[in-house]
Every structure is written in structure tokens, then in C-alpha cells.
Write a protein that holds these residues in place. Structure first.
Motif, PDB file in Angstrom:
ATOM      1  N   LEU A 159    -134.456-120.027  68.947  1.00  0.00           N
ATOM      2  CA  LEU A 159    -133.490-118.889  67.957  1.00  0.00           C
ATOM      3  C   LEU A 159    -133.109-117.937  68.967  1.00  0.00           C
ATOM      4  N   VAL A 160    -131.652-118.068  69.164  1.00  0.00           N
ATOM      5  CA  VAL A 160    -131.056-116.867  69.821  1.00  0.00           C
ATOM      6  C   VAL A 160    -129.694-116.642  69.337  1.00  0.00           C
ATOM      7  N   ASN A 161    -129.228-115.495  69.743  1.00  0.00           N
ATOM      8  CA  ASN A 161    -127.896-114.721  69.349  1.00  0.00           C
ATOM      9  C   ASN A 161    -126.942-114.713  70.751  1.00  0.00           C
ATOM     10  N   THR A 162    -126.249-115.639  70.619  1.00  0.00           N
ATOM     11  CA  THR A 162    -125.227-115.729  72.045  1.00  0.00           C
ATOM     12  C   THR A 162    -124.039-114.520  71.822  1.00  0.00           C
ATOM     13  N   THR A 163    -123.977-113.765  70.852  1.00  0.00           N
ATOM     14  CA  THR A 163    -122.971-113.054  70.553  1.00  0.00           C
ATOM     15  C   THR A 163    -123.412-111.660  70.898  1.00  0.00           C
ATOM     16  N   TYR A 164    -124.694-111.227  70.775  1.00  0.00           N
ATOM     17  CA  TYR A 164    -125.216-109.841  71.311  1.00  0.00           C
ATOM     18  C   TYR A 164    -126.617-110.125  72.034  1.00  0.00           C
ATOM     19  N   SER A 165    -126.852-108.924  72.818  1.00  0.00           N
ATOM     20  CA  SER A 165    -128.088-108.738  73.444  1.00  0.00           C
ATOM     21  C   SER A 165    -128.991-107.891  72.551  1.00  0.00           C
ATOM     22  N   ASP A 166    -130.199-108.000  72.892  1.00  0.00           N
ATOM     23  CA  ASP A 166    -131.081-106.899  72.391  1.00  0.00           C
ATOM     24  C   ASP A 166    -132.081-106.150  73.205  1.00  0.00           C
ATOM     25  N   ILE A 167    -132.692-105.274  72.943  1.00  0.00           N
ATOM     26  CA  ILE A 167    -133.535-104.336  73.712  1.00  0.00           C
ATOM     27  C   ILE A 167    -134.966-104.576  73.412  1.00  0.00           C
ATOM     28  N   GLN A 168    -135.670-104.754  74.628  1.00  0.00           N
ATOM     29  CA  GLN A 168    -137.163-104.978  74.452  1.00  0.00           C
ATOM     30  C   GLN A 168    -137.676-103.840  75.275  1.00  0.00           C
ATOM     31  N   LEU A 169    -138.762-103.323  74.579  1.00  0.00           N
ATOM     32  CA  LEU A 169    -139.751-102.055  75.014  1.00  0.00           C
ATOM     33  C   LEU A 169    -141.127-102.407  75.286  1.00  0.00           C
ATOM     34  N   PRO A 170    -141.863-101.886  76.228  1.00  0.00           N
ATOM     35  CA  PRO A 170    -143.199-101.770  76.286  1.00  0.00           C
ATOM     36  C   PRO A 170    -143.642-100.894  75.036  1.00  0.00           C
ATOM     37  N   THR A 171    -144.983-101.443  74.627  1.00  0.00           N
ATOM     38  CA  THR A 171    -145.646-100.742  73.394  1.00  0.00           C
ATOM     39  C   THR A 171    -145.901 -99.176  73.698  1.00  0.00           C
TER      40      THR A 171
END
Length: 547
Positions: A159-171
Motif C-alpha cells: 500500500l503506497v501513495n505515488t503522489t506524495y512522500s511522507d516523513i519517517q522519524l526515529p522514536t
């Protein structure tokens, strides 16, 4: 002879076998007529043919060949031309990946150049761990707005979104930290470049920007977490890790020290070389087989070191000068011999204090040129020895940091990358880095049916602002993953019959085996094959191949 009709299909073979088992004098007395023996042989052959035909499926195989025979043809091909064509196609494909990453570098550096840092910036973004989450009132949580995710065949139906990126952060990173918000806001400029790259080259997979402030922008956007790639942040490195295992390092300090070593190892790749020395009353290499040398920091060696690190125990009294002397000797020998990474050299000193006279070591082996940087990590909350440990780093072009808890390790270890990257920043050397092959962690976590081996092309992103250029500010790393299956698709689709003198495989430097695209499996490791001019220009005495 009527009884012969009741014999089973194996009767004749058994009779022949029994006859052959008789002694010569017994066979002579039986006086079996020749015609009878011939009939037995014919029956045996017929039964054997019938059984083999039935269970081998040969008739079905023959039928399949006859069905496709009109479409088959034998064509003589030049093996060298096949390999050259394959090489050209592969080079063209990989060049497109590099161009995509170069566009990301340009966009990221321009975005930073035009962005003014705002300590009070307020900005909402898609946090990969929060997207589509709702609270008890059915409202989207902060940083978790609606984010459309659809299965995509190109990404193994994830499941992905090919229109936008998203942000991942360490806890352990606050998601509203001003440095994070400014970096995320600035890197929004990469979204249209991600999309444009994917439209230009649909074989692209994950594209990303890993910021030096700690966040990770991934395209296409998806839920969950991902790893950061840091090999592109620095040039090749020769590293000697020195760890204090004296009695004062027992307990939590030793646990933190071990975690620090493992984190340093995780920053290394196949272009780097490393060794680990432990010291207390005496100096010892944690792997005796690697005594006095540096070894390539490939996956196997890194994992081997990690296992040995876990076995370290604290005891005795620490004497750092002997360990420093040994480290400088190793680095000097490799530098003089033209071995190792041939770029950066550094010593990582992990200790809870240093009190003896070690200045003479630096005078003899590192001053005045200071070709080896020394990075120091003071373990624990005690600050009594902080000035001594800091002095070591500051007088050897390194960096000092104190690590009090396990949570501090990741951020503090990464600081050495910023220091080593400064010459690249000042010179604006955008080195292109190709990582070793690895398993796609996203597909592995999803238990996808077809796990993919990947390689990553990555480049560093630097600040182009005049006031920061001389300081060597590394903004982060951009990159794109390349599935190895895309390279295999370019391989020639021929069933090739090799000559007896054929060379269907290659050996490359650094003891890595690489298959020729026309061979099903490699030979036993450590053996050499002969060469064929029509398939490969590799001579059995040479370590390089023509492509």
C-alpha cells in the motif's frame, strides 16, 4: 511353457540375474539354447524401455519439442558481443538512476539555499507512523491526516501513495523540533521531483532524502518505518575502534560501549576498512586472525565483529597509550602500502576516562600532519576525565562527545560523519555511492511472496549558502533503490552451449565472486577457470573483467 504366461514383468530380468549368479560349471551344465537367451534379452530390453518411457515422461517431452519445433532455430552468436551489449544496456539503465538522484541533489540544495531558518515555524506534514490514524472522536490525529494508500504492483502490491512522500522519524526524535520542521518544510520541494523521476523511469522504486537532522523522507509514501542510508555521507574510511575494557567499564558503561561500537559498524560499508582493539592491562585484537591489519567492512565482517563485541568483559586496569600506538601503526602501514580506503583515516576511542601520559604517542605518530583523526566517546555521566578525553579529539582533528545513556548513542555516533564530510562539502564533491546488495526491508517486513535484492545509488546533499560553505554543512543524503531483478531483465535470453574452454564466471577484487550472466552457478570458491575469447576477456591470472 504355458506357465510362462503367468510370469510378471520382472520375471525375465530376475531369471537372467539368477543365471549370471551361477558358477561357471553350473552355467555350462544348463546348456541353455542361444535362441532362448536372445529372446530373454529382447524381452528384458523391451520391458526396460517400457518402464523408462512410462516413468521418465520422454514421450510427453518429445511431443512438447515437436509442438515448438517450428518456432525454434539454432543461431551462432558472438559471446563477447552479447556481453558488450548487456554491459551497454546495464550502463544506460544505471545512468538513468544516477541522473534521477542528481536531480534530487540539485532540488534539495536549491531548496535549502532559498529557505530561511525559522525557529517558530509551524508546519503539518505526513508522519508515516501517524497517517490515517484517528482519535476517539473520529478526528485525524496531529500529523496523521488522510493519506490515500493503494496497492501497487510495481512495489509488490504494498500500500503506497505515488503522489506524495511522507516523513519517517526515529522514536527518540521530537516530531515538532524546530530543526525537524524546517528540514521537512524545505524538503517539500522534492515531492514533484520524486514524481517526475518515477514518470521518466517507471523501473525506479524507493526514492528518499535522509536528513542529517534525523528525519527520512520516502517516496512513494507508505506507513511504517524505514532505514537510513549513510554511506554517501563520507568518502571511504579506514577505521580502528579502540574500546576500554578495564574494570571501571563494568555494568551499564560496558553495555553502552558495546552499543556504540555496533552503531559505528552500522555506519560502514564495503568501501570502508576496519578493525577493533580492546585494551585493559594489555592490548588485544578482538579477532586474533585480524591482528595488525584492516579488513573490509562488508556485511559478513561487520556481523562477525558484532558477535565478538558481545563477548567482551570488563576487568583489569586500562592503559590507552599502547592501544593508540598499535592503531597508528596499522593505519600508517596501510597508508604507506596504498591499501585500505585510501581516503579518510580515523581512530574511535571509547572509554570512561584517560589519565596516563599519551601525548608522546601523538607527537610520534600523528603530529604535525594529523593524517589520522581521533574521535573520542566518553562513556557514563562522570565528567572528571572529560577535559582529557576532549583534548585528545580536539588536538587530532576529531570530535568529542559524551554518551550517558543508550538513547544517546545513535545521535552522538553520527557526529563523526559530519566531520568527515566537511572536505567533501568544501570541495563540493558529489561522490556517487553504490551500496552492497541487501534485502528490501519493506518487502521483508510485509512478508511479500517475492522478496527483492536491492542495491542503492546515493549522493550527499550540501549547503550552498555562502555563510556555511566553509564550515562543510552536510544537509543529508538522497538516493534511489535499484532492484537487481531489473538488471537481470537485461540479460540475453539465449540458451548457450559453452565451449569446453569457456569462461562462464568472473572473480572481482576484494574476494567477491560475480557470475557471468550466462552461467547457472559459480564454481567452488577459491578455484579458477579458463578463459574464452568469445564469452569473456577475463584471463585466469587477471582480477578484472572487461565489463
Amino acid at each position: 511353457m504355458a506357465g510362462a504366461c503367468r510370469m510378471g514383468p520382472w520375471a525375465v530380468p530376475w531369471m537372467m540375474l539368477c543365471l549370471l549368479c551361477l558358477p561357471p560349471w553350473a552355467r555350462a551344465q544348463t546348456k541353455i539354447p542361444l535362441e532362448t537367451v536372445k529372446s530373454w534379452a529382447d524381452a528384458f530390453g523391451g520391458e526396460l524401455y517400457s518402464i523408462v518411457t512410462k516413468y521418465s515422461g520422454s514421450l510427453l517431452l518429445q511431443k512438447k519439442y515437436k509442438d515448438v519445433e517450428p518456432t525454434l532455430k539454432i543461431k551462432e552468436v558472438d559471446g563477447l558481443e552479447l556481453v558488450k551489449k548487456f554491459s551497454e544496456q546495464m550502463e544506460s539503465m544505471l545512468r538513468r538512476k544516477v541522473e534521477a538522484v542528481e536531480r534530487l541533489v540539485e532540488a534539495a540544495e536549491d531548496a535549502d539555499l532559498n529557505h530561511e531558518y525559522n525557529s517558530s515555524l509551524e508546519f503539518d506534514y505526513y508522519n508515516s507512523l501517524l497517517i490515517n490514524d484517528k482519535d476517539e472522536n473520529d478526528n485525524y490525529v496531529e500529523l496523521g491526516d488522510e493519506f490515500i494508500l493503494e496497492p501497487n504492483e510495481h512495489f509488490n502490491n504494498l500500500l503506497v501513495n505515488t503522489t506524495y512522500s511522507d516523513i519517517q522519524l526515529p522514536t527518540n526524535v521530537y516530531n515538532k523540533d524546530p530543526a525537524i520542521l524546517n528540514g521537512v518544510y524545505m524538503s517539500e520541494a522534492l515531492n514533484p521531483i520524486f514524481v517526475d523521476n518515477f514518470e521518466r523511469d517507471p523501473t525506479l522504486t524507493w526514492q528518499y532524502f535522509g536528513s542529517s537532522t534525523g528525519f527520512f523522507r520516502l517516496y512513494p509514501g507508505k506507513t511504517g518505518d524505514s532505514s537510513m542510508y549513510i554511506q554517501a555521507a563520507t568518502s571511504p574510511k579506514d577505521i580502528v575502534i579502540i574500546v576500554d575494557v578495564s574494570g571501571s567499564m563494568k555494568g551499564l558503561r560496558m553495555t553502552i560501549a558495546k552499543h556504540t561500537i555496533v552503531t559505528i559498524l552500522d555506519t560502514l560499508g564495503e568501501n570502508d576498512f576496519v578493525n577493533i582493539i580492546a585494551y585493559n592491562d594489555y592490548v588485544h585484537f578482538i579477532e586474533p586472525c585480524f591482528k595488525g591489519i584492516l579488513v573490509q567492512a562488508d556485511r559478513d565482517n561487520r556481523e562477525h565483529f558484532k558477535q565478538l563485541v558481545e563477548e567482551l568483559q570488563a576487568k583489569g586496569v586500562g592503559t590507552v597509550s599502547k592501544a593508540l600506538t598499535e592503531s597508528f601503526k596499522i593505519l600508517r602501514e596501510f597508508r604507506d602500502a596504498g591499501q585500505g580506503g585510501l581516503c579518510n583515516q580515523a581512530i574511535m576511542l571509547i572509554t570512561d576516562g584517560a589519565v596516563e601520559d599519551y601525548e608522546a604517542v601523538f607527537e610520534k605518530y600523528n603530529w604535525p600532519d594529523r593524517k589520522v583523526r581521533v574521535f573520542t566517546y566518553l562513556i557514563g555521566r562522570e565528567v572528571t576525565f572529560a577535559p582529557n578525553v576532549k583534548w585528545i579529539a580536539c588536538n587530532n582533528k576529531g570530535y568529542y562527545t559524551q554518551i550517558s545513556t543508550l538513547a544517546d548513542v545513535q545521535e552522538n555516533v553520527m557526529e563523526y560523519l559530519h566531520v568527515l564530510s566537511r572536505p567533501m562539502v568544501i570541495n563540493h564533491d558529489h561522490d556517487i555511492i553504490w551500496t552492497e546488495a541487501y534485502m528490501d526491508s519493506a518487502l521483508f517486513a510485509s512478508q511479500a511472496q517475492s522478496l527483492l535484492l536491492m542495491t542503492t545509488v546515493a549522493m550527499p546533499v550540501f549547503s550552498k549558502k555562502n555563510e556555511t560553505r566553509s564550515h562543510g554543512i552536510l544537509l543529508g543524503v538522497v538516493g534511489s533503490d535499484v532492484p537487481l531483478r531489473e538488471l537481470l531483465k537485461l540479460a540475453p535470453r539465449y540458451k548457450v552451449r559453452l565451449r569446453s574452454s569457456g569462461c562462464p564466471w568472473l572473480r572481482l577484487p576484494e574476494h567477491q565472486q560475480r557470475l557471468h550472466p550466462l552461467t547457472p552457478r559459480p564454481p567452488p570458491f577459491g578455484t579458477w577457470g579458463c578463459a574464452s575469447e568469445t564469452l569473456c576477456c577475463l584471463e585466469h591470472r587477471d582480477l578484472q573483467c572487461c565489463f
